[in-house]
Design a protein around this motif. Structure first.
Motif, PDB file in Angstrom:
ATOM      1  N   ASP A  95       0.838  -1.230   0.036  1.00 15.66           N
ATOM      2  CA  ASP A  95       0.005   0.026  -0.036  1.00 15.66           C
ATOM      3  C   ASP A  95       0.687   1.382   0.014  1.00 15.66           C
ATOM      4  OD1 ASP A  95      -2.268  -1.414   0.220  1.00 15.66           O
ATOM      5  OD2 ASP A  95      -2.413  -1.584   2.273  1.00 15.66           O
ATOM      6  N   GLY A  96       2.122   1.153   0.223  1.00 15.03           N
ATOM      7  CA  GLY A  96       2.918   2.314   0.231  1.00 15.03           C
ATOM      8  C   GLY A  96       3.011   3.166  -0.935  1.00 15.03           C
ATOM      9  N   PHE A  97       2.816   2.603  -2.161  1.00 12.00           N
ATOM     10  CA  PHE A  97       2.983   3.463  -3.397  1.00 12.00           C
ATOM     11  C   PHE A  97       1.645   4.467  -3.352  1.00 12.00           C
ATOM     12  CE2 PHE A  97       2.295   4.621  -7.827  1.00 12.00           C
ATOM     13  CZ  PHE A  97       3.482   5.049  -8.134  1.00 12.00           C
ATOM     14  N   GLY A  98       0.489   3.591  -3.189  1.00  9.98           N
ATOM     15  CA  GLY A  98      -0.785   4.090  -3.169  1.00  9.98           C
ATOM     16  C   GLY A  98      -1.115   5.365  -2.372  1.00  9.98           C
ATOM     17  N   VAL A  99      -0.815   4.913  -1.079  1.00  4.60           N
ATOM     18  CA  VAL A  99      -0.812   6.290  -0.275  1.00  4.60           C
ATOM     19  C   VAL A  99       0.066   7.406  -0.523  1.00  4.60           C
ATOM     20  CG1 VAL A  99      -0.382   6.659   2.098  1.00  4.60           C
ATOM     21  CG2 VAL A  99      -1.415   4.578   1.692  1.00  4.60           C
ATOM     22  N   ALA A 100       1.391   7.074  -0.813  1.00  2.07           N
ATOM     23  CA  ALA A 100       2.034   8.484  -1.272  1.00  2.07           C
ATOM     24  C   ALA A 100       1.531   9.045  -2.644  1.00  2.07           C
ATOM     25  CB  ALA A 100       3.664   7.871  -1.412  1.00  2.07           C
ATOM     26  N   THR A 101       1.074   8.288  -3.535  1.00  2.33           N
ATOM     27  CA  THR A 101       0.784   9.103  -4.692  1.00  2.33           C
ATOM     28  C   THR A 101      -0.750   9.739  -4.461  1.00  2.33           C
ATOM     29  OG1 THR A 101      -0.026   6.939  -5.526  1.00  2.33           O
ATOM     30  CG2 THR A 101       1.965   7.433  -6.161  1.00  2.33           C
ATOM     31  N   ARG A 102      -1.522   9.050  -3.464  1.00  2.00           N
ATOM     32  CA  ARG A 102      -2.757   9.793  -3.254  1.00  2.00           C
ATOM     33  C   ARG A 102      -2.580  11.566  -2.972  1.00  2.00           C
ATOM     34  NH1 ARG A 102      -4.653   4.805  -2.070  1.00  2.00           N
ATOM     35  NH2 ARG A 102      -4.349   5.080   0.349  1.00  2.00           N
ATOM     36  N   VAL A 103      -1.751  11.756  -2.020  1.00  2.00           N
ATOM     37  CA  VAL A 103      -1.316  12.784  -1.458  1.00  2.00           C
ATOM     38  C   VAL A 103      -0.870  14.093  -2.499  1.00  2.00           C
ATOM     39  CG1 VAL A 103      -1.062  11.845   0.572  1.00  2.00           C
ATOM     40  CG2 VAL A 103       1.144  12.601  -0.740  1.00  2.00           C
ATOM     41  N   VAL A 104      -0.501  13.530  -3.670  1.00  2.00           N
ATOM     42  CA  VAL A 104       0.216  14.540  -4.535  1.00  2.00           C
ATOM     43  C   VAL A 104      -0.941  15.777  -5.140  1.00  2.00           C
ATOM     44  CG1 VAL A 104       0.711  14.785  -6.902  1.00  2.00           C
ATOM     45  CG2 VAL A 104       1.561  12.753  -5.709  1.00  2.00           C
ATOM     46  N   PRO A 105      -2.174  15.538  -5.455  1.00  2.00           N
ATOM     47  CA  PRO A 105      -2.844  16.740  -5.789  1.00  2.00           C
ATOM     48  C   PRO A 105      -3.210  17.685  -4.505  1.00  2.00           C
ATOM     49  CG  PRO A 105      -4.024  14.700  -6.517  1.00  2.00           C
ATOM     50  CD  PRO A 105      -3.006  14.305  -5.766  1.00  2.00           C
ATOM     51  N   PHE A 106      -3.039  17.036  -3.402  1.00  2.00           N
ATOM     52  CA  PHE A 106      -3.426  18.013  -2.173  1.00  2.00           C
ATOM     53  C   PHE A 106      -2.095  18.651  -1.885  1.00  2.00           C
ATOM     54  CE2 PHE A 106      -6.350  14.349  -2.092  1.00  2.00           C
ATOM     55  CZ  PHE A 106      -7.505  15.046  -1.694  1.00  2.00           C
ATOM     56  N   LEU A 107      -0.912  18.057  -1.919  1.00  2.00           N
ATOM     57  CA  LEU A 107       0.355  18.613  -1.749  1.00  2.00           C
ATOM     58  C   LEU A 107       0.554  19.774  -2.631  1.00  2.00           C
ATOM     59  CD1 LEU A 107       2.908  15.988  -0.764  1.00  2.00           C
ATOM     60  CD2 LEU A 107       2.389  17.716   0.648  1.00  2.00           C
ATOM     61  N   VAL A 108       0.355  19.417  -4.018  1.00  6.12           N
ATOM     62  CA  VAL A 108       0.521  20.339  -5.217  1.00  6.12           C
ATOM     63  C   VAL A 108      -0.292  21.703  -4.751  1.00  6.12           C
ATOM     64  CG1 VAL A 108       0.158  21.041  -7.613  1.00  6.12           C
ATOM     65  CG2 VAL A 108       1.198  18.873  -6.796  1.00  6.12           C
ATOM     66  N   ALA A 109      -1.534  21.603  -4.603  1.00  3.79           N
ATOM     67  CA  ALA A 109      -2.677  22.738  -4.264  1.00  3.79           C
ATOM     68  C   ALA A 109      -1.948  23.707  -2.948  1.00  3.79           C
ATOM     69  CB  ALA A 109      -4.139  22.236  -3.901  1.00  3.79           C
ATOM     70  N   ILE A 110      -1.628  22.773  -1.893  1.00  4.12           N
ATOM     71  CA  ILE A 110      -1.208  23.832  -0.733  1.00  4.12           C
ATOM     72  C   ILE A 110       0.146  24.347  -1.084  1.00  4.12           C
ATOM     73  CG2 ILE A 110      -0.275  23.345   1.256  1.00  4.12           C
ATOM     74  CD1 ILE A 110      -3.284  23.448   1.640  1.00  4.12           C
ATOM     75  N   LEU A 111       1.170  23.662  -1.680  1.00  5.54           N
ATOM     76  CA  LEU A 111       2.533  24.243  -1.744  1.00  5.54           C
ATOM     77  C   LEU A 111       2.530  25.357  -2.954  1.00  5.54           C
ATOM     78  CD1 LEU A 111       4.777  20.839  -1.187  1.00  5.54           C
ATOM     79  CD2 LEU A 111       4.056  22.769   0.455  1.00  5.54           C
ATOM     80  N   VAL A 112       1.866  25.041  -3.919  1.00  4.32           N
ATOM     81  CA  VAL A 112       1.732  26.146  -4.926  1.00  4.32           C
ATOM     82  C   VAL A 112       1.316  27.362  -4.594  1.00  4.32           C
ATOM     83  CG1 VAL A 112       0.625  26.846  -7.102  1.00  4.32           C
ATOM     84  CG2 VAL A 112       1.692  24.516  -7.023  1.00  4.32           C
ATOM     85  N   ALA A 113       0.119  27.306  -3.579  1.00  6.28           N
ATOM     86  CA  ALA A 113      -0.422  28.675  -3.049  1.00  6.28           C
ATOM     87  C   ALA A 113       0.796  29.307  -2.101  1.00  6.28           C
ATOM     88  CB  ALA A 113      -1.636  28.425  -2.223  1.00  6.28           C
ATOM     89  N   ILE A 114       1.282  28.603  -1.361  1.00  3.63           N
ATOM     90  CA  ILE A 114       2.297  28.978  -0.413  1.00  3.63           C
ATOM     91  C   ILE A 114       3.376  29.646  -0.987  1.00  3.63           C
ATOM     92  CG2 ILE A 114       4.166  28.325   1.367  1.00  3.63           C
ATOM     93  CD1 ILE A 114       1.909  26.455   2.281  1.00  3.63           C
ATOM     94  N   GLY A 115       4.087  28.919  -2.284  1.00  7.50           N
ATOM     95  CA  GLY A 115       5.111  29.368  -3.071  1.00  7.50           C
ATOM     96  C   GLY A 115       4.998  30.819  -3.796  1.00  7.50           C
ATOM     97  N   MET A 116       3.525  30.669  -4.084  1.00  8.84           N
ATOM     98  CA  MET A 116       2.968  32.048  -4.933  1.00  8.84           C
ATOM     99  C   MET A 116       3.079  33.201  -3.912  1.00  8.84           C
ATOM    100  SD  MET A 116      -0.138  30.670  -7.201  1.00  8.84           S
ATOM    101  CE  MET A 116      -0.580  32.247  -7.654  1.00  8.84           C
TER     102      MET A 116
END
Length: 474
Positions: free
Chosen positions: A338-359
């Motif tokens: 399950d390691g790969f599935g759990v890690a990849t599921r967080v990608v959209p949420f990480l991108v959304a939060i970190l992009v806003a913070i980076g901007m």
């Protein structure tokens, strides 16, 4: 938005706080960037953080997740998780009344909390993600955080810290005469922040605006209820007399090793050197050789426990499972899948939060907030040099680490500002990152009062850090 027949439409429920915060960060970033002529930095911040979310956080998380999920599988099948949950049942029942006493989430949450207290971030995050997945099996409103999830996240963002290892290492690397002086202040500050986070969750969950509505926040096509929890784990074989003797010998050996390292400062120094790169960030130097000898017995004990915890867990879990006749290799593989599935599921949420913070950072939003808040906070005794760190800490771990390092170098490692900064760094958490990773791993979109409770805990941690450090260090 998706709504279930016969249930209140999600469109009629209050919008999640995270929606407003995310929109505010993006909008302010563009407006401030346009006003200051930093639109290029806004753009580069967005693309840079999008790459960071995937390449530097999500992908490296795959291997770590596979390792810890495999170990947790062994802990479950051997009965260790159930033993741990039963031992602390009264406390867990008060904190998480909706989680059954024999549910796997109890053990996962306890192990995550212990790892956080010892500063084992490389173990705490995978264990926390596993706990969120276990809690999701009890979720009757897919896509919406449950009370237990919010409480668990608040405790993670405000965890009591026994040893702020990174902050101590930075102070020592800059030549502090007493880098461990912040251990007591961080412990007191995190105690206040943890109590504040728990109290905020208990209070806010009664508000109508934060109540969970069936189906609210669920993805289109989601089921009305989550799958039932798999709490009926197979009963492992009992320990034989030889197995008990083996565990007793292992316990004695570990106790002897622990005492040898704690009581002999040179041994502590040697072990720290060997395991340094596995525990501390790569850019953090080791303390000077004399620091191990000068540090108190308590600090060496906590430090040794932190350093030995992961290797001993890697040994003990498989050994205990083997002694209880669990097929350790097969079960480890099943958990690690399950390691790969759990890690990849967080990608959209990480991108959304970190992009806003980076901007927002690229536009100069942090500097703008510092200018606005300084006239209010300075009369209250809050040093203006600490404002950027306090503002950035809930947003970005790497940025707050860089700011803390710069403060120590600028003001001196033993200055009041540096000690307050070290206490703040050790007493607060990157709240938005934790929300993105933990909730993203189980597809939670409606975070309810998690953001408010987490930020309130961070705020109390900052206030307590300033007050305690001023009291202790003048």
């Amino acid at each position: 938005m998706f709504s279930l027949a016969g249930e209140k439409s999600a469109a009629n429920t209050p919008a999640p706080m995270l929606n407003y915060l995310w929109l505010a960060l993006v909008t302010l970033a563009v407006l401030i960037g346009a006003a200051t002529g930093r639109l290029a930095e806004v753009t580069s911040g967005a693309f840079g953080m999008a790459e960071t979310a995937v390449m530097k956080i999500a992908l490296p998380l795959v291997g770590v997740m596979a390792l810890w999920l495999g170990l947790m599988r062994l802990a479950e099948r051997s009965g260790l998780v159930q033993v741990l949950a039963r031992a602390l049942r009264p406390v867990m029942k008060w904190l998480f009344p909706d989680v059954p006493a024999d549910h796997p989430a109890q053990g996962s949450m306890l192990m995550n909390m212990a790892a956080n207290m010892l500063g084992l971030s490389n173990a705490a995050t995978p264990l926390g993600l596993r706990a969120m997945r276990d809690l999701e099996t009890l979720n009757k409103t897919p896509g919406t955080a449950t009370d237990a999830m919010v409480m668990f996240l608040a405790i993670n963002t405000s965890s009591i810290q026994l040893l702020p290892a990174t902050a101590i290492a930075i102070l020592a690397a800059q030549g502090s005469k007493d880098p461990t002086a912040i251990v007591g202040t961080a412990l007191i500050a995190t105690t206040f922040s943890t109590l504040a986070g728990i109290s905020a969750v208990k209070w806010l969950q009664r508000w109508r605006a934060f109540r969970a509505e069936p189906g609210a926040g669920a993805a289109p096509g989601a089921a009305a209820t989550a799958a039932p929890a798999d709490v009926a784990l197979p009963e492992p074989a009992p320990l034989t007399r030889g197995g008990k003797a083996t565990l007793a010998l292992l316990g004695l050996a570990c106790a002897a090793l622990f005492a040898w390292i704690v009581l002999a400062p040179q041994s502590y120094r040697t072990l720290t050197s060997e395991l340094h790169h596995a525990i501390f960030p790569a850019n953090v130097a080791l303390p000077a050789a004399g620091d191990a000898a000068a540090s108190s017995l308590f600090l060496r004990a906590v430090g040794t426990l932190s350093l030995l915890a992961v290797p001993l867990m890697l040994l003990f879990f498989p050994l205990y499972a083997a002694l209880r006749r669990v097929k350790i290799y097969e079960e480890f593989i099943e958990g690690a899948k399950d390691g790969f599935g759990v890690a990849t599921r967080v990608v959209p949420f990480l991108v959304a939060i970190l992009v806003a913070i980076g901007m927002f950072r690229g536009a100069g939003g942090i500097e703008a907030m510092k200018s606005l808040l300084a006239p209010v906070l300075v009369p209250l005794g809050f040093p203006p040099d600490l404002l950027p760190l306090a503002l950035v800490r809930p947003l970005s771990g790497s940025a707050s680490l860089a700011m803390f390092s710069e403060l120590v170098q600028t003001t001196g490692p033993d200055s009041l500002v540096s000690r307050i900064a070290g206490t703040i760094y050790g007493s607060t958490e990157t709240t938005f990152y934790v929300i993105a990773v933990y909730f993203g791993s189980v597809g939670i979109r409606r975070t309810r009062h998690a953001v408010a409770a987490g930020l309130f805990a961070d705020f109390i941690g900052v206030v307590a850090s300033v007050a305690i450090c001023r009291l202790m260090f003048g």
